[in-house]
Design an enzyme around this catalytic site. Structure first.
Site, PDB file in Angstrom:
ATOM      1  CB  SER A   1      68.332  65.659  71.669  1.00  0.00           C
ATOM      2  OG  SER A   1      68.111  66.972  72.123  1.00  0.00           O
TER       3      SER A   1
ATOM      4  CE1 TYR B   1      64.428  66.141  68.091  1.00  0.00           C
ATOM      5  CE2 TYR B   1      65.130  67.550  69.909  1.00  0.00           C
ATOM      6  CZ  TYR B   1      65.434  66.709  68.861  1.00  0.00           C
ATOM      7  OH  TYR B   1      66.757  66.424  68.576  1.00  0.00           O
TER       8      TYR B   1
ATOM      9  CE  LYS C   1      66.289  62.921  68.390  1.00  0.00           C
ATOM     10  NZ  LYS C   1      66.971  62.112  67.371  1.00  0.00           N
TER      11      LYS C   1
ATOM     12  CG  LEU D   1      71.681  81.870  67.453  1.00  0.00           C
ATOM     13  CD1 LEU D   1      70.650  82.986  67.331  1.00  0.00           C
ATOM     14  CD2 LEU D   1      72.375  81.910  68.819  1.00  0.00           C
TER      15      LEU D   1
END
Length: 337
Positions: free
Chosen positions: A124, A150, A154, A201
């Site tokens: 990410s 989070y 990663k 979104l």
């Protein structure tokens, strides 16, 4: 090759499954279905007219993962499985570290036991933290200023993979740092289907457009951007899936890291306006307080992927909005329809 997809029933996994099958690969999927549906795989089978071997297994279950590897002749692994909400990780960091890091350690252990050395890892752009310069390149610092557990999970996994490759020269690993995946398959048969309130979104906007929700919450308008809302690099999920194929085709000894994005950013308000234009629906919105863990701007330098993988994102923001809207209209309640 016979490829194992961990988390392969999820949003990105299911779209990548289509592209892998169409490229001639055979698939085995591990997924515990905690945030996905096996119906996505059944629809992938309908799209491709090919069967997928599915094992409902938690990647944190060592014996269960061993059973999968012992029953299948795996050539390579694409590792999608993991918890992925920035906001939830702030509330429950231990669970994120246990799940994301712990399950990856089990995967690497079992891969070593069965002599599987090819791995593509779903990372990410959050590993870059607050970008010091834009666009963000792969040479930017990683692990500093990360704004969520989070993102740190990663980053930890990336370091683990690097250390593992130094200890085992046979390992061939590609780390793909995603920016913001959006869109759906052009058929409208598979797409993003969040179990609860969407944290991304576009699913939220599409649910407002179809009448499932009243308005979009826009988190903050105080950022140093053209309209004050956050700017992100939104990449169509099918382009992202193609990136996995290119990475798989170009695996080499050691670890290679690539950004997968479009190279340009759009603000939250620009995305809402694009979706409204494509769908022909008004999208009510409300400006609310900014969220913890969000950064003002982030978009990718994609030259390395272009140069080394011969890969570029081809689909536009309008293409992604159009595909999401088709998915939403055909599946108002996702895979439950």
């Amino acid at each position: 090759m016979k490829i194992l997809l961990t988390g392969g029933a999820g949003y990105i996994g299911s779209h990548t499954a289509v592209e892998l099958i169409e490229a001639g690969h055979e698939l085995v999927v591990i997924d515990n279905l905690s945030n996905s549906s096996v119906k996505s795989l059944r629809r992938v089978e309908a799209i491709t007219q090919r069967d997928i071997v599915f094992h409902r297994v938690n990647l944190a279950d060592l014996s269960g993962v061993r059973e999968v590897f012992s029953s299948e002749s795996i050539d390579a692994v694409i590792h999608f499985a993991g918890l992925k909400s920035v906001n939830t990780s702030l509330r429950d960091p231990i669970r994120y570290y246990q799940n994301n890091v712990g399950s990856t350690l089990i995967l690497l252990q079992v891969m070593a036991e069965f002599g599987v050395h090819k791995l593509v890892f779903s990372s990410s752009a959050t590993v870059y933290g607050i970008p010091q310069e834009l666009p963000v390149s792969e040479t930017a610092g990683v692990g500093f200023g990360i704004t969520s557990p989070y993102g740190r999970s990663k980053s930890m996994i990336e370091q683990i993979l690097t250390d593992a490759s130094l200890a085992e020269p046979k390992l061939q690993i590609a780390i793909l740092r995603y920016f913001n995946p959006i869109g759906a398959h052009v058929s409208g048969r598979i797409g993003e289907d969040p179990r609860n309130t969407p944290s991304n979104l576009l699913p939220y906007v599409s649910q407002v457009a179809i009448g499932l929700r009243k308005k979009v919450a826009v988190y903050g308008q105080q950022y140093p951007t053209t309209d004050g809302t956050g700017v992100r690099d939104y990449i169509h999920v099918v382009d992202l899936a193609h990136g996995h194929l290119r990475a798989l085709d170009h695996l080499r000894s050691g670890v290679s890291t690539y950004n997968l994005g479009t190279g340009r950013g759009y603000s939250v308000l620009e995305v809402i306006e694009a979706f409204s234009r494509v769908s022909g629906r008004d999208i009510p919105l409300e400006i609310v307080a900014a969220r913890s863990g969000d950064v003002a701007m982030s978009f990718a330098d994609v030259e390395k992927a272009k140069r080394e993988l011969a890969w570029v994102a081809e689909r536009t923001l309008d293409d992604a909005c159009r595909d999401v809207w088709r998915w939403q209209l055909q599946n108002p309640r996702g895979y439950d329809d």
